[in-house]
Each structure stands twice: as C-alpha cells, then as structure tokens.
Design a protein around this motif. Structure first.
Motif, PDB file in Angstrom:
ATOM      1  N   LEU A 252      41.956  -7.223  17.841  1.00 21.84           N
ATOM      2  CA  LEU A 252      41.837  -8.017  19.071  1.00 21.84           C
ATOM      3  C   LEU A 252      40.451  -7.866  19.691  1.00 21.84           C
ATOM      4  CD1 LEU A 252      45.360  -7.306  20.585  1.00 21.84           C
ATOM      5  CD2 LEU A 252      44.573  -9.454  19.579  1.00 21.84           C
ATOM      6  N   ASP A 253      39.891  -6.660  19.589  1.00 25.83           N
ATOM      7  CA  ASP A 253      38.535  -6.435  20.094  1.00 25.83           C
ATOM      8  C   ASP A 253      37.517  -7.319  19.392  1.00 25.83           C
ATOM      9  OD1 ASP A 253      39.421  -4.465  21.807  1.00 25.83           O
ATOM     10  OD2 ASP A 253      38.712  -2.783  20.582  1.00 25.83           O
ATOM     11  N   ASN A 254      37.791  -7.645  18.145  1.00 24.74           N
ATOM     12  CA  ASN A 254      36.812  -8.348  17.316  1.00 24.74           C
ATOM     13  C   ASN A 254      37.078  -9.836  17.154  1.00 24.74           C
ATOM     14  OD1 ASN A 254      35.090  -6.118  16.713  1.00 24.74           O
ATOM     15  ND2 ASN A 254      36.660  -5.316  15.345  1.00 24.74           N
ATOM     16  N   LEU A 255      37.928 -10.400  18.013  1.00 24.19           N
ATOM     17  CA  LEU A 255      38.106 -11.852  17.963  1.00 24.19           C
ATOM     18  C   LEU A 255      36.760 -12.524  18.246  1.00 24.19           C
ATOM     19  CD1 LEU A 255      41.510 -12.467  19.818  1.00 24.19           C
ATOM     20  CD2 LEU A 255      41.095 -12.141  17.384  1.00 24.19           C
ATOM     21  N   PRO A 256      36.387 -13.514  17.453  1.00 27.89           N
ATOM     22  CA  PRO A 256      35.033 -14.075  17.570  1.00 27.89           C
ATOM     23  C   PRO A 256      34.824 -15.003  18.756  1.00 27.89           C
ATOM     24  CG  PRO A 256      36.259 -15.229  15.868  1.00 27.89           C
ATOM     25  CD  PRO A 256      37.138 -14.104  16.321  1.00 27.89           C
ATOM     26  N   ASP A 257      35.893 -15.647  19.230  1.00 31.36           N
ATOM     27  CA  ASP A 257      35.737 -16.659  20.273  1.00 31.36           C
ATOM     28  C   ASP A 257      35.425 -16.027  21.627  1.00 31.36           C
ATOM     29  OD1 ASP A 257      36.388 -19.015  18.690  1.00 31.36           O
ATOM     30  OD2 ASP A 257      38.410 -18.190  18.596  1.00 31.36           O
ATOM     31  N   ARG A 258      34.625 -16.722  22.427  1.00 27.89           N
ATOM     32  CA  ARG A 258      34.366 -16.333  23.809  1.00 27.89           C
ATOM     33  C   ARG A 258      34.738 -17.488  24.719  1.00 27.89           C
ATOM     34  NH1 ARG A 258      35.039 -12.312  22.196  1.00 27.89           N
ATOM     35  NH2 ARG A 258      33.730 -10.455  21.986  1.00 27.89           N
ATOM     36  N   PHE A 259      35.481 -17.180  25.765  1.00 25.25           N
ATOM     37  CA  PHE A 259      35.987 -18.214  26.667  1.00 25.25           C
ATOM     38  C   PHE A 259      36.184 -17.604  28.049  1.00 25.25           C
ATOM     39  CE2 PHE A 259      39.383 -20.492  28.855  1.00 25.25           C
ATOM     40  CZ  PHE A 259      39.036 -21.824  28.656  1.00 25.25           C
TER      41      PHE A 259
END
Length: 298
Positions: free
Chosen positions: A273-280
């Motif tokens: 979860l820390d490494n999910l690529p999306d930023r929102f």
C-alpha cells in the motif's frame, strides 16, 4: 504495529490527553443525515466525532450526540475554527459550543492556515495571519472551553513558521491532514512526529474519484484478508501511527468501519500500500486566497 483491539485504542497527545484512534468524520455529509450518522456511530462504539464550523452541521452533530445516550464525558469532540473567523477566535469557539450544545470540546483546530476576509472570501486579511490566530488559540485552554488545541492542513513550511515564532508557547497537539495511500505525505507525518504533534488522517478512504476506488492491489489485499477495502485502508493508517476519521452516513458502513479488532495487515501488505504509484489529493487549495500546499511533504 497497532493493537489487535484497535477500537479501544487511543493515541496520547503532547498534552497527555488520549484521543480515540477511530472517529467518525462528518465532512460533506448531507443535511438531515449527520444526526443519525453520529447516533449510529456512538451506539456502535465510536467515541470520537469530528466536525467543523465550516461544515454547517455542528447543530446536527450535537443532536446526534444527545440522542445516542452516551455521556458527554465519554465522547471526544473535535471541531474547527473557520477561515473567516481567524480574527474572532473567542466568538468562533462560542458559536461552535452553542451549536453543538456542549460546554467544551476536546480538540479545537485552526481549520486552514488562511485568515480570510469575512466580507470577501477571495481575499486574505491584510493585517492578520495564522500566527496571530494561534496567539488567540493559545488562550483557550485556560477558559475551560477547549481541552486541546491544534491545526489542520498545515504543511511543513507553515508548521516551521508557526513553531519558530517567538509567540508560539503551545505546540499544536494535532495536525489533521489528508492521509491515504494516494496521498501518504511521509515527510509531513515524520515532521509532525518529530515535533510531538499527532497526525489525524482525514479523507482516509480516498474518495469516489480517487484511484483507490478501483485499485487492484488494495482490492486483492482486502479479498485475501476477508475484509472490505475501507477496513484495509483504516488498518493501514492506524498501523502507520495516526488516528483516522472515516466519513459515512450509512449505518452498515459506519459499523463495518469500526470492525477492526482481532486482525492486522502484515508488513508486506503495508509495504504494498505504501508503494501504490498513483497520487491523488481530495482537497486542494485553489479555492483559498493563499497557497497552503507546496508539494514538499512527500
């Protein structure tokens, strides 16, 4: 790691007060829904309710608290000073207390580091800033109307300004900020921790527009755990060390969001979860007369 019995978990603030780890958020809840949501939550076991003058629902929140039958002293109530009230801090807290129908709140936050002109919300007050606001906030604990004071939506840049000002005698107990895997803000969380400021995560479930709503990694973890994606997101935040205030007005979801006892995410699941690529970011600053987010908190 968080305790397996997280519904009774608290975090100790720099004042010694203990804030319940899980609370009910009420931002963007529609009129005539909040009262029941607060009542549902308190009857389900929640002991932390988060609201704000700007939400326009403090009176409904107060009725929900009263209708729940839970004694006032067992409930942690957070509310916030609205931007056009920065120059009127005593009036701001009195307005909130009257609407909520209580004698005190457990936590009072400066909602945004933006001292907005009440006569023109697109303008910043020329003779006032959040340093002056904090000078007034610091007087509140002595009145008995507020147990703890803090801030919200303060990034590192503005926290540095606040903490380094000679007039700052009280370090904020809490910084309430947007926190979810698409907006994890690790530098800001680490800064808060270093300064003894507790982090509370709002929009901790993302939103319907967030990439989290369809994230395959999140859904795979939830399926493997036999939990909802929302429960996984809340566990992620709690195990990272901050309190969470998920918003819902649905009785079933309110109850499900509180069913976090007896299980934990593994270190590997947290890392995914820390490494999910999306930023929102759910909540930006374009609507404010001053910029408050500077992209330096990642």
């Amino acid at each position: 790691m968080a305790s397996p019995n997280v519904t009774s978990k608290t975090f100790t603030l720099n004042t010694g007060a203990k804030i319940p780890a899980i609370g009910l958020g009420t931002w963007q809840s529609k009129p005539n829904e909040v009262e029941k949501a607060v009542e549902y939550a308190l009857r389900a076991g929640y002991r932390h309710i988060d609201t704000a003058l700007a939400y326009g629902n403090e009176a409904e929140v107060g009725r929900g608290i009263k209708n729940s039958g839970v004694p006032r002293e067992e409930i942690w109530i957070t509310t916030k000073l609205d931007n056009p009230w920065h120059k009127r801090v005593p009036e701001g807290i009195d307005s909130s207390l009257k609407s909520l129908g209580v004698d005190y709140v457990d936590l009072y936050l400066v909602h945004w580091p933006s001292s907005t002109d009440p006569t023109d919300l697109k303008k910043h007050l020329p003779d006032w800033d959040f340093i002056k606001t904090w000078q007034e906030m610091q007087k509140l604990p002595a009145t008995g109307k507020v147990k703890n004071i803090g801030v919200s939506n303060f990034g590192i840049k503005n926290l540095e300004i606040l903490l380094n000002d000679p007039s700052t005698k009280i370090v904020p107990a809490v910084n309430q900020i947007e926190l979810h895997p698409n907006n994890p803000s690790p530098k800001l969380v680490a800064y808060n921790t270093e300064k003894g400021i507790h982090s509370t995560g709002y929009s901790c479930l993302g939103s319907t527009d967030s990439p989290l709503a369809s994230d395959k990694t999140l859904f795979a973890i939830a399926e493997a755990k036999g939990k909802t994606p929302q429960q996984v997101l809340l566990a992620w935040g709690l195990q990272k060390g901050w309190s969470v205030i998920p918003k819902s007005v649905n009785k079933g979801r309110i109850e499900a969001n509180y069913e976090l006892d007896g299980w934990e995410l593994t270190p590997e699941e947290i890392k995914k979860l820390d490494n999910l690529p999306d930023r929102f970011k759910v909540c930006g600053d374009a609507w404010l007369p001053v910029k408050v987010f500077f992209g330096d908190d990642e």
